[in-house]
Enzyme design. Structure first.
Site, PDB file in Angstrom:
ATOM      1  N   LYS A   1      31.152  10.987  64.694  1.00 32.82           N
ATOM      2  CA  LYS A   1      30.674  12.326  64.337  1.00 32.82           C
ATOM      3  C   LYS A   1      30.696  13.261  65.559  1.00 32.82           C
ATOM      4  O   LYS A   1      30.924  12.809  66.675  1.00 32.82           O
ATOM      5  CB  LYS A   1      29.284  12.214  63.715  1.00 32.82           C
ATOM      6  CG  LYS A   1      29.305  11.442  62.373  1.00 32.82           C
ATOM      7  CD  LYS A   1      30.086  12.158  61.301  1.00 32.82           C
ATOM      8  CE  LYS A   1      30.577  11.319  60.137  1.00 32.82           C
ATOM      9  NZ  LYS A   1      29.614  10.634  59.328  1.00 32.82           N
TER      10      LYS A   1
HETATM   11  C1  LIG Z   1      29.250   9.910  57.985  1.00 34.01           C
HETATM   12  C2  LIG Z   1      28.810  10.546  56.717  1.00 34.01           C
HETATM   13  C3  LIG Z   1      27.641  10.150  56.046  1.00 34.01           C
HETATM   14  C4  LIG Z   1      26.849   8.950  56.435  1.00 34.01           C
HETATM   15  O1  LIG Z   1      26.434   8.892  57.749  1.00 34.01           O
HETATM   16  P1  LIG Z   1      26.236   7.461  58.448  1.00 34.01           P
HETATM   17  O2  LIG Z   1      25.613   7.815  59.752  1.00 34.01           O
HETATM   18  O3  LIG Z   1      27.587   6.849  58.566  1.00 34.01           O
HETATM   19  O4  LIG Z   1      25.335   6.660  57.571  1.00 34.01           O
HETATM   20  C5  LIG Z   1      27.252  10.858  54.931  1.00 34.01           C
HETATM   21  N1  LIG Z   1      27.975  11.896  54.462  1.00 34.01           N
HETATM   22  C6  LIG Z   1      29.118  12.294  55.053  1.00 34.01           C
HETATM   23  C7  LIG Z   1      29.863  13.455  54.482  1.00 34.01           C
HETATM   24  C8  LIG Z   1      29.586  11.614  56.182  1.00 34.01           C
HETATM   25  O5  LIG Z   1      30.735  11.996  56.750  1.00 34.01           O
END
Ligand SMILES: *Cc1c(COP(=O)(O)O)cnc(C)c1O
Length: 378
Positions: free
Chosen positions: A188
């Site tokens: 992210k």
């Molecule tokens: C990455 C992501 C999540 C979940 O986050 P995690 O930290 O991997 O649990 C939820 N929604 C979207 C759109 C994502 O890209």
């Protein structure tokens, strides 16, 4: 410690470290305290200050943030949550974890984000929440339907997993007044290795979210160390953010300006390079206001182009296979013409701050060749 080789366009996404993260993790390990500690609270306060909000609640993952936010907003069994089908499956799993029903909606093909009219059209008497997904990092403006949603007692819970650092008008995403959830997973915009964050709407909701992430225990970890008992006030999860992960987040946050600038620059380089390709449509992320998380294009003969790109060593991906067509979510299937059409067109180009603008140009060169080959194959 050895430095890993620099990831390039062979990777679709990659964590980006600034240096200092490994040392911070070592410090957290040596401290001997791995739970929710002052390191975690420093991260919570740092993110709150960065966003311009009174407080934030750190949790283990973005998925946990969504789940806890839904529960805190009163979403439970039998409730309906309006959500785009075009999102990571984690969004939908968080809704199911509450015993609630996802009500899938279509997206705008130019932004891959939900539009207010689509949301209005999907509301039912059972709707208790709307969960817009800030696709690619782009803010979503629901102010036009805010009154309607409020009158009907419907909460807006933003899945801002892609959008850390982006602006929504004059304020950062997270500071708009909506209940907001971020992910700090490996790839992210900001990473804790693994982590998530809830931005509550008020102090009461913050307290509830903290209780829910900490097994419903009233006393802090520090307080529990010096007392003979503790009180459990409600049902809760074990979802606090470890100091080990928070230590990474603190270093990432201090250097976030660089991540932000790198992502904007790379996205603009792609936009310039793609301008000459008439058969390719770039999904717009509103780069002036957002910190782009993805670079998605819509192409003809997508599967063939994808194969050609992979054969050239380019790390293309697809974000995402639609959820309403997944077996696990088939009970909530609805016809979604736009999503179904673009599902076969979308392709994500390699996008991470390790990449240079020249590499973006090479990726687009490879895309040109791949389109030509894929086109002549039929
Ligand atoms: C990455 C992501 C999540 C979940 O986050 P995690 O930290 O991997 O649990 C939820 N929604 C979207 C759109 C994502 O890209």
């Amino acid at each position: 410690m050895t430095t890993p080789s620099r990831p390039d366009a062979a990777r679709n996404a990659s964590p980006f470290l600034f240096g200092g993260e490994a040392e911070a993790v070592a410090g957290a390990l040596l401290s001997g305290q791995y739970g929710h500690t002052d390191v975690t609270e420093t991260f919570e306060k740092g993110v709150a200050a960065f966003l311009g909000v009174p407080e934030t609640v750190a949790v283990t993952t973005g998925t946990a943030a969504l789940h806890i936010a839904l529960v805190a907003a009163g979403v439970g069994p039998g409730c309906e949550v309006v959500v785009p089908s075009l999102t990571f499956c984690a969004t939908i799993q968080a809704i199911l974890a509450c015993g609630a029903n996802p009500r899938f909606v279509d997206v705008n093909p130019d932004t891959l984000c939900v539009e207010p009219e689509e949301i209005l059209g999907a509301l039912t008497r059972a709707t208790t929440a709307v969960m817009p997904v800030l696709f690619g990092g782009r803010a979503i403006d629901l102010s036009g339907i805010a009154d309607t949603l409020q009158e009907r007692g419907i909460a807006v819970i933003e899945d801002a997993a892609h959008a850390f650092g982006s602006f929504d008008g004059d304020v950062r995403v997270g500071a708009t007044g909506a209940l907001t959830c971020f992910s700090f997973g490996p790839i992210k915009n900001l990473t804790c290795g693994q982590g998530g964050m809830i931005v509550p709407r008020n102090a009461q909701e913050a307290q509830l979210a903290r209780s829910l992430r900490g097994l419903g225990i009233v006393e802090s970890q520090a307080r529990r160390a010096v007392t003979t008992s503790y009180s459990v006030e409600r049902f809760g999860f074990r979802q606090q953010l470890s100091s080990i992960n928070a230590a990474i987040g603190n270093v990432q946050l201090a250097n976030f300006d660089r991540a932000q600038a790198g992502r904007k620059k790379l996205w603009r380089a792609y936009r310039a390079a793609l301008a000459g390709l008439s058969s390719v449509k770039l999904v717009d992320v509103d780069v002036d206001n957002s910190v782009p998380h993805l670079c998605v294009v819509r192409v003809p003969y997508r599967d063939a182009v994808f194969e050609e790109m992979r054969a050239r060593g380019i790390g293309v991906g697809v974000h995402y296979p639609p959820n309403h067509q997944q077996r696990a979510f088939s009970s909530w299937h609805r016809k979604l013409p736009v999503t179904e059409r673009i599902a076969g067109e979308i392709m994500s180009l390699p996008f991470h701050p390790h990449m240079s603008e020249d590499e973006a140009v090479s990726v687009v060169e490879a895309l040109k060749e791949s389109l030509a080959v894929a086109g002549t194959q039929r």
